[in-house]
Design a protein around this motif. Structure first.
Motif, mmCIF file in Angstrom:
data_model
loop_
_atom_site.group_PDB
_atom_site.id
_atom_site.type_symbol
_atom_site.label_atom_id
_atom_site.label_comp_id
_atom_site.label_asym_id
_atom_site.label_seq_id
_atom_site.Cartn_x
_atom_site.Cartn_y
_atom_site.Cartn_z
ATOM 1 N N SER A 65 -17.267 20.753 -30.810
ATOM 2 C CA SER A 65 -15.805 20.734 -30.795
ATOM 3 C C SER A 65 -15.257 21.189 -32.144
ATOM 4 C CB SER A 65 -15.303 19.316 -30.501
ATOM 5 O OG SER A 65 -15.659 18.430 -31.552
ATOM 6 N N SER A 66 -13.979 21.513 -32.149
ATOM 7 C CA SER A 66 -13.338 21.926 -33.400
ATOM 8 C C SER A 66 -13.296 20.769 -34.389
ATOM 9 C CB SER A 66 -11.933 22.457 -33.123
ATOM 10 O OG SER A 66 -11.143 21.453 -32.493
ATOM 11 N N GLU A 67 -13.136 19.534 -33.890
ATOM 12 C CA GLU A 67 -13.117 18.365 -34.766
ATOM 13 C C GLU A 67 -14.465 18.185 -35.454
ATOM 14 O OE1 GLU A 67 -10.019 18.106 -31.779
ATOM 15 O OE2 GLU A 67 -12.192 18.344 -31.603
ATOM 16 N N MET A 68 -15.549 18.427 -34.719
ATOM 17 C CA MET A 68 -16.879 18.318 -35.303
ATOM 18 C C MET A 68 -17.076 19.361 -36.393
ATOM 19 S SD MET A 68 -20.600 18.672 -33.438
ATOM 20 C CE MET A 68 -20.179 17.402 -32.236
ATOM 21 N N LEU A 69 -16.613 20.589 -36.149
ATOM 22 C CA LEU A 69 -16.756 21.656 -37.139
ATOM 23 C C LEU A 69 -15.953 21.344 -38.397
ATOM 24 C CD1 LEU A 69 -16.602 24.816 -34.839
ATOM 25 C CD2 LEU A 69 -18.600 23.871 -35.997
ATOM 26 N N THR A 70 -14.753 20.773 -38.213
ATOM 27 C CA THR A 70 -13.933 20.404 -39.367
ATOM 28 C C THR A 70 -14.635 19.357 -40.220
ATOM 29 O OG1 THR A 70 -11.882 20.881 -38.169
ATOM 30 C CG2 THR A 70 -11.720 19.442 -40.096
ATOM 31 N N SER A 71 -15.255 18.383 -39.575
ATOM 32 C CA SER A 71 -15.978 17.340 -40.302
ATOM 33 C C SER A 71 -17.176 17.914 -41.045
ATOM 34 C CB SER A 71 -16.431 16.256 -39.322
ATOM 35 O OG SER A 71 -17.189 15.265 -39.975
#
Length: 497
Positions: free
Chosen positions: A197-203
């Motif tokens: 997910s995009s949230e995982m990539l941001t983290s």
């Protein structure tokens, strides 16, 4: 802005050709061409292999006895551009200009392969490595290369790396292939893996950014192992995760940034071969991401590796190629940074004129401020950084007094928290001052450096400290020099322990 085409044949026109026709169509019958013999020279072959079009033009024109005006007629490029290209004040940007130049000069067909073929036997031997830059670049090969490089870094390079240490024309080909290889498909074939997910990539990106800040403050230290572990997590997601094409490219971008930083930590720790392996793998990941700025970033660190412990000519090639990759980007800060890398390569080669030209252009671009496409990770480029790199160039060129002046100008712009950068620049400042004969100033600066060094873990800084202390021994009969030598001996023992 729409591209201009030749009114005669429809060929796309170079931005540097102001006429309505391309060079072949506008060339008059009696225009003297370039004879074949002008191309038959080892220097020309090497320049073609390195995409060093300024040297190609300069050598071919001189060997053929043609004037710049004659070359203008052959290529359709303006005489001012030809002059600035030959004097390293311009570079060839874009496929159309490359085609116009080489076609107009009459590049023999049997030499075209040099643009993608390594020069010499040594390069052919380098290609025996499992990763051959002439083979198609694929996502699988990218992951395999990075997996071996990261694993080798964590295990003291006991595992055999998929990427052998490259040098000479072999490395030049690898660099240049990154500029011309087609983009690989990045959508995963896995259906049961973790959905990215995009949230995982941001983290994941935030972890890379945090490590970068820690390095800027206190040096690489133990960051290489931590970053290698983080990189292995990213590689695991690339192998087993589930993602579509756009997400795959974003994952490749985070992986590339992390691999670049890990390679840098290894280099700063003194693990030079392991660092090169990571940076070459990072270049593959940056290529897979589709972000030309990341490719330029990987090449900028490869340039540092080459002008420091490899072949400075490869540093120049890497920096020039990177600038060609981002020719369509509004990124003056990124261009300025790459020009400082190019200048350092020229300085190590004792090419004064080329080094100073690159530094002048870097300063001009840096003064423009940040552009719309300058990347967030390039937060540290500023006029002081350019002045500091200029100081290092003058030190390499044998002008210590000028180097000391540049370092003095740079000093006031350095951030108080960037201990490693301050220590690096000040150690070179002290060396420059002492080489210029100002032992008193050099010893005073040297004591500042030794105080800063206690909080910084960096093999590169160790090298600079050793050079500084070697320089002060020329003044060992003076009390300030003896005091610095004694203190330096104690600090170096502590760092070695």
């Amino acid at each position: 802005m729409s591209k201009r085409v030749c009114s005669q044949c429809g060929r796309t026109m170079s931005q540097y050709n102001p006429d309505s026709q391309c060079a072949p169509c506008s060339r008059v019958d009696n225009e003297p061409g370039i004879p074949d013999r002008a191309w038959r020279d080892e220097g020309v072959y090497r320049a073609l292999s390195a995409w060093d079009f300024a040297t190609v033009l300069r050598l071919v024109r001189h060997r053929s006895g043609r004037s710049q005006k004659a070359v203008q007629g052959l290529t359709g490029l303006t005489q001012s551009f030809i002059s600035e290209l030959e004097n390293d004040r311009k570079q060839v940007e874009g496929r159309e200009t490359i085609i116009a130049l080489l076609t107009g000069l009459g590049l023999p067909s049997d030499l075209r392969q040099l643009l993608l073929t390594p020069f010499g036997r040594a390069a052919a031997e380098n290609q025996a490595a499992a990763v051959d830059p002439a083979l198609p670049w694929t996502a699988t090969r990218m992951v395999t290369a990075l997996d071996a490089a990261a694993g080798g870094a964590m295990n003291g390079m006991k595992r055999r790396s998929v990427i052998a240490a490259l040098g000479g024309a072999g490395l030049a080909q690898y660099v240049l292939h990154a500029a011309v290889a087609p983009a690989e498909a990045m959508a995963s074939t896995s259906t049961g893996g973790v959905r990215i997910s995009s949230e995982m990539l941001t983290s994941l990106q935030s972890t890379t950014d945090a490590l970068r800040q820690a390095d800027a403050s206190h040096g690489s230290g133990t960051l290489a192992r931590t970053a290698s572990t983080h990189l292995q997590v990213l590689l695991g997601l690339l192998k087993d995760g589930t993602f579509d094409e756009p997400t795959g490219r974003q994952l490749a971008a985070v992986t590339a940034d992390t691999a670049i930083q890990t390679g840098w930590y290894l280099f700063d720790s003194g693990a030079h071969t392991a660092a090169q392996n990571l940076l070459l793998g990072a270049l593959r990941a940056a290529h897979a991401s589709g972000d030309s700025r990341l490719r330029a970033g990987a090449l900028s660190f490869l340039a540092i590796h080459e002008y420091s412990v490899g072949d400075p000519r490869n540093a120049v090639t890497a920096a020039r190629t990177a600038r060609q990759m981002i020719a369509d980007q509004d990124a003056p800060a990124l261009h300025a940074m790459l020009l400082t890398r190019q200048a350092r390569g020229h300085a190590r080669l004792r090419e004064d004129r080329q080094a100073l030209a690159a530094l002048d252009e870097a300063a001009e671009l840096c003064a423009r401020g940040r552009g719309e496409n300058d990347p967030d990770w390039l937060y540290w480029i500023n006029p002081g950084e350019v002045r500091g790199q200029a100081g290092s160039c003058f030190l390499d060129l044998g002008h210590p007094a000028r180097a000391a002046e540049e370092f003095a100008e740079a000093r006031g712009t350095l951030g108080a928290d960037d201990l490693r950068t301050r220590a690096q620049f000040l150690s070179r400042t002290a060396t420059a001052q002492m080489r210029a004969g100002d032992a008193e100033a050099g010893c005073a600066t040297g004591h500042e450096v030794l105080t800063l060094a206690r909080g910084v873990q960096s093999a590169r800084l160790d090298d600079n400290l050793a050079a500084m202390l070697s320089e002060v021994r020329r003044f060992r009969t003076a009390a300030p020099a003896r005091e610095l030598i004694d203190r330096g001996r104690t600090v170096m023992k502590e760092r070695a322990a």
